[in-house]
Structure formats: C-alpha cells, structure tokens
Design a protein around this motif. Structure first.
Motif, PDB file in Angstrom:
ATOM      1  N   GLN A  74       1.080  -1.438   0.193  1.00 34.94           N
ATOM      2  CA  GLN A  74       0.258  -0.083  -0.227  1.00 34.94           C
ATOM      3  C   GLN A  74       0.616   0.946  -0.078  1.00 34.94           C
ATOM      4  O   GLN A  74       0.486   2.380  -1.321  1.00 34.94           O
ATOM      5  CB  GLN A  74      -0.348  -0.256   0.771  1.00 34.94           C
ATOM      6  CG  GLN A  74      -1.900  -1.388   0.869  1.00 34.94           C
ATOM      7  CD  GLN A  74      -3.056  -1.525   2.234  1.00 34.94           C
ATOM      8  OE1 GLN A  74      -3.313   0.225   3.331  1.00 34.94           O
ATOM      9  NE2 GLN A  74      -2.710  -2.155   3.252  1.00 34.94           N
ATOM     10  N   ASP A 111       1.128   4.253  -2.860  1.00 38.51           N
ATOM     11  CA  ASP A 111       0.612   4.899  -2.893  1.00 38.51           C
ATOM     12  C   ASP A 111       2.283   6.819  -3.560  1.00 38.51           C
ATOM     13  O   ASP A 111       1.597   7.027  -4.154  1.00 38.51           O
ATOM     14  CB  ASP A 111       0.950   5.757  -1.230  1.00 38.51           C
ATOM     15  CG  ASP A 111      -0.417   5.803  -0.867  1.00 38.51           C
ATOM     16  OD1 ASP A 111      -1.554   5.717  -1.451  1.00 38.51           O
ATOM     17  OD2 ASP A 111      -0.813   5.685   0.544  1.00 38.51           O
ATOM     18  N   LEU A 135       2.918   6.045  -6.661  1.00 36.60           N
ATOM     19  CA  LEU A 135       1.532   7.291  -8.194  1.00 36.60           C
ATOM     20  C   LEU A 135       1.686   8.641  -7.403  1.00 36.60           C
ATOM     21  O   LEU A 135       1.300   9.487  -8.604  1.00 36.60           O
ATOM     22  CB  LEU A 135      -0.154   6.544  -7.374  1.00 36.60           C
ATOM     23  CG  LEU A 135      -0.714   5.415  -7.751  1.00 36.60           C
ATOM     24  CD1 LEU A 135      -1.790   5.264  -7.079  1.00 36.60           C
ATOM     25  CD2 LEU A 135      -0.847   5.213  -9.240  1.00 36.60           C
ATOM     26  N   HIS A 136       2.204   8.792  -6.214  1.00 37.72           N
ATOM     27  CA  HIS A 136       1.808  10.445  -5.962  1.00 37.72           C
ATOM     28  C   HIS A 136       3.255  11.378  -7.086  1.00 37.72           C
ATOM     29  O   HIS A 136       3.323  12.068  -7.195  1.00 37.72           O
ATOM     30  CB  HIS A 136       2.114  10.364  -4.800  1.00 37.72           C
ATOM     31  CG  HIS A 136       0.992  10.308  -3.608  1.00 37.72           C
ATOM     32  ND1 HIS A 136       0.696  10.281  -2.264  1.00 37.72           N
ATOM     33  CD2 HIS A 136      -0.022  10.510  -3.793  1.00 37.72           C
ATOM     34  CE1 HIS A 136      -0.521  10.207  -1.549  1.00 37.72           C
ATOM     35  NE2 HIS A 136      -0.719  10.280  -2.636  1.00 37.72           N
ATOM     36  N   TYR A 194      -4.197   9.144 -12.833  1.00 38.73           N
ATOM     37  CA  TYR A 194      -3.651   8.886 -11.932  1.00 38.73           C
ATOM     38  C   TYR A 194      -4.287   9.112 -10.195  1.00 38.73           C
ATOM     39  O   TYR A 194      -4.176   8.210  -9.683  1.00 38.73           O
ATOM     40  CB  TYR A 194      -2.136   9.245 -11.376  1.00 38.73           C
ATOM     41  CG  TYR A 194      -1.405   9.147 -12.573  1.00 38.73           C
ATOM     42  CD1 TYR A 194      -0.780   7.301 -12.946  1.00 38.73           C
ATOM     43  CD2 TYR A 194      -1.082   9.500 -13.117  1.00 38.73           C
ATOM     44  CE1 TYR A 194      -0.034   6.822 -13.711  1.00 38.73           C
ATOM     45  CE2 TYR A 194      -0.123   9.018 -14.525  1.00 38.73           C
ATOM     46  CZ  TYR A 194      -0.073   8.244 -14.719  1.00 38.73           C
ATOM     47  OH  TYR A 194       0.989   7.660 -15.783  1.00 38.73           O
ATOM     48  N   VAL A 195      -4.568  10.071 -10.173  1.00 41.95           N
ATOM     49  CA  VAL A 195      -5.879  10.584  -9.441  1.00 41.95           C
ATOM     50  C   VAL A 195      -7.165   9.276  -9.352  1.00 41.95           C
ATOM     51  O   VAL A 195      -7.067   8.734  -8.217  1.00 41.95           O
ATOM     52  CB  VAL A 195      -6.271  11.658  -9.520  1.00 41.95           C
ATOM     53  CG1 VAL A 195      -7.138  12.055  -8.133  1.00 41.95           C
ATOM     54  CG2 VAL A 195      -5.314  13.126  -8.921  1.00 41.95           C
ATOM     55  N   TRP A 232      -5.972   6.244  -7.857  1.00 42.02           N
ATOM     56  CA  TRP A 232      -5.559   6.000  -6.944  1.00 42.02           C
ATOM     57  C   TRP A 232      -6.952   6.123  -5.482  1.00 42.02           C
ATOM     58  O   TRP A 232      -6.731   5.388  -4.931  1.00 42.02           O
ATOM     59  CB  TRP A 232      -4.764   7.389  -6.194  1.00 42.02           C
ATOM     60  CG  TRP A 232      -4.065   7.390  -5.189  1.00 42.02           C
ATOM     61  CD1 TRP A 232      -3.345   6.978  -3.587  1.00 42.02           C
ATOM     62  CD2 TRP A 232      -5.321   8.076  -3.595  1.00 42.02           C
ATOM     63  NE1 TRP A 232      -3.098   7.074  -2.716  1.00 42.02           N
ATOM     64  CE2 TRP A 232      -4.528   8.040  -3.254  1.00 42.02           C
ATOM     65  CE3 TRP A 232      -6.307   8.667  -3.561  1.00 42.02           C
ATOM     66  CZ2 TRP A 232      -4.895   8.297  -1.116  1.00 42.02           C
ATOM     67  CZ3 TRP A 232      -6.898   8.933  -2.390  1.00 42.02           C
ATOM     68  CH2 TRP A 232      -6.380   9.197  -0.893  1.00 42.02           C
ATOM     69  N   GLU A 233      -7.765   6.379  -6.406  1.00 46.87           N
ATOM     70  CA  GLU A 233      -8.871   6.333  -5.518  1.00 46.87           C
ATOM     71  C   GLU A 233      -9.743   5.171  -5.622  1.00 46.87           C
ATOM     72  O   GLU A 233     -10.094   3.936  -4.951  1.00 46.87           O
ATOM     73  CB  GLU A 233     -10.077   7.001  -6.133  1.00 46.87           C
ATOM     74  CG  GLU A 233      -9.483   9.162  -5.760  1.00 46.87           C
ATOM     75  CD  GLU A 233     -10.342   9.848  -6.524  1.00 46.87           C
ATOM     76  OE1 GLU A 233     -11.158   9.135  -7.599  1.00 46.87           O
ATOM     77  OE2 GLU A 233     -10.724  11.029  -5.442  1.00 46.87           O
ATOM     78  N   LYS A 271      -7.466   2.597  -3.042  1.00 45.47           N
ATOM     79  CA  LYS A 271      -7.830   2.526  -1.834  1.00 45.47           C
ATOM     80  C   LYS A 271      -9.276   2.057  -1.495  1.00 45.47           C
ATOM     81  O   LYS A 271      -9.645   1.599  -0.313  1.00 45.47           O
ATOM     82  CB  LYS A 271      -7.759   4.012  -1.891  1.00 45.47           C
ATOM     83  CG  LYS A 271      -6.471   5.470  -1.590  1.00 45.47           C
ATOM     84  CD  LYS A 271      -6.012   4.177  -0.191  1.00 45.47           C
ATOM     85  CE  LYS A 271      -4.587   4.597   0.219  1.00 45.47           C
ATOM     86  NZ  LYS A 271      -3.835   4.499   1.165  1.00 45.47           N
TER      87      LYS A 271
END
Length: 353
Positions: free
Chosen positions: A293, A297, A300-301, A318-319, A322-323, A326
């Motif tokens: 995880q 994170d 991706l950031h 990528y947002v 990421w969502e 999650k």
C-alpha cells in the motif's frame, strides 16, 4: 495510554510488534522547530487550549504529543524556572511522570484512538462517538488546582460524523487547565469548525538522513547496507513508520518489484505480477500488505507530480487510479477479500491507463 483498569496487553491500533509505542519513546526524531513552537507557546502569556499536529502518518506526531504531555504534567508551572530555561520538551525516563506514562498510562492523559473489538478480533474501522465521550468523565473528575489534563486524539481522521461533532462540542467549551492535541494525517479534511478552534502545526516529512538515524536507533541489528538504507529512506517518503514496515518481512523486495512493474506497465510481465501478488498476499505477512500500500501510494504520487506539468487530464488518470485502489484496499480489509486480486487489479488498471 491503556484504559485504566484494563490489561496493558490489549492490542493498540497501528502497533508495530517489537518496537516501542509513542508513549514509550523518550527521543523524538527530527521536528526541532515544531517542538520549539510548542515549548514557546507553553511558557508564553497566552496558551491555546487545542492544537492540531498535522503531517503524514508515521513521522512522529504521536511521539511529539506524548513528549509534550509528559513535559506539561511534569512541569505544571508554565512560568517556573525549569520551564523558562528548558532547551526542549525532554523529560528523563526515570522521572515519575515518564515512568507512569511508559508503564501504561497517566490518570491525567486521555488517549483516544480506534478501539479493539474483542468479538471481531480486529480494530474498529473508525473512532466511535463513545470513545470521544470519555472526555466527559475524564474532564469531570476532580484534579488538583495546579494539575493539567491532556487529551490526545489519535488520529482525528478516524472520527465519524458523530464523534467529530462530540469533539467539537467540548472544544467549544474547554475545561480549565486542559490541552487537546489533535493528530491528523490530513488536517485539511477535518471539519472547518474543528480547525477554527485549534492552532495548527504542520510537521514536515522526515529527511532521508533522519529516517536513517531512526532506523539505526530502533532497528539496530536489522539495518541493511548503506545503499539499501538510502533506498529504504527514499522509498519511505519521509515516514519512519513506513521505513520500519518496509524493513520488516519482504518490504524491500516488494518496493523494488512494484516500481519495476509499474514503470513498465505497458509491457506487463504477468508471471512477475502474479509472483509479487502472491508475496503481498501471503498469509501471516501483514507487513507485506502494508508495504504494498505504501509503495503504491508513493509511486502514484510521484507519477502525478511528474505528469501534472503535461496537463490536468494526463495527471487526473492517476488520481482516479489512486481512488480506485484505495476503495479496493478498504473493501479487502473490511470484508476479508482476496488481497492478491487487489494487487492484480492495480497492475491491470495501470496497464489500461
């Protein structure tokens, strides 16, 4: 702090087996400026009753909160000689207050966090309102005229709507000689009404050198070579907790595997993806799941920061990813679903992106 009259061996949320908990730590890694800000505020003419300590998870917010709490309780006279001449918030481990806090709790410190559900054998998914309402009896008890009482909310991000409103109510009408230390990984998401009643101190992520220093202190025999140590410090993205998690189990192997596969997602090596997914989802290896995880994170950031210069549309994918990951992780944890499928879905979605 364990609840009074409860066994101290009850699991604590975010506990790392074999490593000291924040209330047991005497030394703070980094954050000298934040510590000095709290010290100066404590010995100033006007001390705010509530503080938000913001910053990424695992950088030392809880350690600083307990350090401040021990200092205040050990030195209740804000204008006394000890406080005015103190270089920092340190209290010796052999001090009576330190010994009591380290042994499991102090009657003048209330530590609110997600409780352990003994029936389900897991931690509750949020910080429930009943926990926050413990402040009523805590602040309602009789204390000496000079005593301070301190409530540490760890972390405020875990509160649901009811518990957030319960905290807001007591922040609006604070008792005498009380302090609230509200820890948050994302202070901007807290209720505006809570933020408006607190002073906010944002704590920066730790540097690679500070993480290396923390690993040498806490991990000692497990510290890897200098090259791996620097790679670990950079992958941890400023979080000592993440660095410790990566050092445990197969964290370094997972970090390298995720980066290599993600960087080449257009030509995905399916055999390598399945091998990595098996490693992450291995039974009894919770650290591997946490490591996956964290590395996802960070990756991706990093990619988001790089692609934001090419346009919002390019970065927004990528947002969305990421969502999506999650949601999959949360569903897997809540419903005990197959973790391997979460790993596979991430890489397949990344390849499609």
């Amino acid at each position: 702090m364990a609840r009074r009259n409860e066994p101290v061996d009850i699991p604590q949320v975010d506990e790392l087996p074999g490593y000291p908990l924040p209330h047991e730590r005497g030394r703070l890694i980094g954050h000298r400026a934040t510590e000095q800000a709290l010290l100066e505020a404590y010995r100033s003419e006007r001390l705010h009753h509530a503080w938000i300590l913001g910053g990424a998870k695992g950088i030392g917010k809880a350690t600083l909160a307990f350090r401040f709490a021990k200092f205040v309780i050990a030195n209740p006279d804000r204008f006394g000689g000890i406080v005015t001449s103190a270089p920092d918030l340190g209290v010796p481990d052999d001090h009576a207050v330190s010994r009591q806090v380290i042994s499991g709790g102090h009657p003048n410190i209330l530590h609110l966090r997600r409780p352990w559900d003994d029936k389900a054998k897991r931690f509750k998914s949020d910080l429930p309102v009943d926990e926050v309402r413990r402040t009523v009896s805590f602040f309602g008890t009789t204390a000496s005229a000079k005593a301070w009482r301190i409530c540490i909310v760890d972390a405020a991000d875990d509160m649901n709507a009811s518990s957030a409103n319960a905290l807001l109510k007591i922040l609006e009408e604070p008792p005498e000689r009380c302090l609230f230390l509200v820890l948050s990984h994302a202070p901007g998401r807290l209720l505006p009404t809570i933020r408006s009643r607190c002073r906010r101190l944002d704590m920066p992520s730790l540097s690679a050198d500070e993480i290396a220093d923390g690993l040498r202190e806490l991990c000692d025999d497990d510290v890897p070579s200098n090259d791996d140590l620097m790679d670990l410090s950079q992958t941890a993205d400023g979080s000592l907790r993440s660095a410790i998690t990566l050092l445990s189990g197969d964290g370094l192997k997972i970090a390298k595997g995720v980066r290599q596969l993600a960087d080449n997602a257009g030509q995905l090596d399916l055999a390598a993806v399945h091998a990595l997914a098996d490693l992450v989802a291995a039974r009894g290896q919770a650290d591997n799941w946490d490591s996956f995880q964290h590395v996802v994170d960070v990756w991706l950031h990093d990619r988001l920061r790089k692609d934001i210069h090419t346009g919002i549309r390019a970065a927004y994918r990528y947002v969305e990813l990421w969502e999506s990951v999650k949601r999959s992780i949360n569903a897997s944890d809540a419903l005990n679903l197959d973790r391997k499928q979460v790993v596979l879905d991430f890489f397949f979605a990344l390849r499609a992106t």
